[in-house]
Design an enzyme around this catalytic site. Structure first.
Site: not given
Ligand SMILES: NCCCN[C@H]1CC[C@H](NCCCN)CC1
Length: 290
Positions: A32, A62, A87, A107, A139, A157-158, A160, A226
């Protein structure tokens, strides 16, 4: 100089914007586009493929909710797996729980880890905990290699469903999570917005009810940066010792000493834990009927 607008086909016709002071990093990983910019009023911001992942100002909401909603719902969490969350913010929150003795994180994108350590040290601080082991990879594949009944809690903790995280919203993945959890173990996943994604949520709830034979609940919280200003979480438990997500068995509140060894909780407390499961009628109708 100028504005960043979060335009995406996932939330057509709307875009949240943040005033940009300076772009600090731009790169393209195997998976990405990765960008970091200094905003005028929300601190530094992490963006993946044009989608805001976190800002320094509101990430606490979050990270604290996705972590403490599951971990405060079981009496003595010991082994925790984080899928995504490169992160490090969820790691920082998990490490507040002194009962935990093993924290694995998987990750897929190493660039997210490296960029977070460089630009978000107060978030990536989670990696410094000796209980943490980082696995860089997918994962879905990681979970296939996990023995049955290994973890007390799994946090997904993904990003979208459009992009690298797509498979983390599908049934086979939920099945592999259930297998990796001990009886009465809990999973908490990032579960989109009731204002934007009721159809996605409908499918997730339906899949979870088929796979998780303990309890299945949807919770939500406010995250100003968000889209639609809210984000939801699926909280599920496997068959076994019952889990009552709405009344935490392992409650914490800001003044608990062992929770503040790593700085204070800015957002989570027991009242907001219980409140997170209160839903507007249009969402209840869909979620309770699946
Ligand atoms: N550890 C922080 C990672 C944040 N995960 C996700 C980043 C994308 C965000 N889009 C929200 C889309 C509208 N529901 C959801 C949380």
């Amino acid at each position: 100089p100028g504005w960043f607008s979060e335009i995406s086909p996932m939330w057509p016709g709307e875009a949240h914007s943040l005033k940009v002071e300076k772009i600090l990093f731009q790169g393209k990983s195997e998976y990405q586009n990765v960008m970091v910019f200094q905003s005028s009023t929300y601190g530094k911001v992490l963006v993946l493929d044009g989608v805001i992942q976190l800002t320094e100002r509101d990430e606490c909401a979050y990270q604290e909710m996705i972590t403490h909603l599951p971990l405060c719902s079981i009496p003595n969490p010991k082994k925790v797996l984080v899928i995504g969350g490169g992160d490090g913010g969820v790691l920082r929150e998990v490490s507040r729980h002194s009962s935990v003795d093993q924290i694995d994180i998987c990750e897929i994108d190493k660039m997210v880890v490296d960029v977070s350590k460089q630009f978000f040290p107060d978030i990536a601080v989670g990696y410094k905990d000796p209980r943490v082991t980082l696995h860089v990879g997918d994962g879905v594949a990681f979970l296939k290699g996990v023995p049955e009944d290994t973890y007390d809690a799994i946090i997904v903790d993904s990003s979208d469903p459009i992009g690298p995280a797509q498979e983390l919203f599908e049934k086979p993945f939920f099945a592999s999570v259930a297998k990796a959890l001990r009886p009465g173990g809990v999973v908490c996943t990032q579960a989109e917005s009731i204002w934007l994604h009721m159809h996605i949520i409908e499918d997730i709830v339906s899949n979870c009810r088929q796979i998780f034979k303990g309890s299945v609940n949807y919770a939500w919280t406010t995250v100003p940066t968000y889209p639609s200003g809210v984000i939801g979480f699926m909280l599920c438990s496997t068959e076994g010792p019952p889990v009552d997500f709405k009344h935490p068995a392992n409650p914490i509140d800001a003044e608990d000493s062992h929770f503040n060894s790593k700085g204070t909780l800015k957002f989570y407390n027991s009242e907001i834990h219980a409140a997170a499961f209160c839903l507007p009628s249009f969402a209840k109708k869909v979620i309770d009927s699946k």
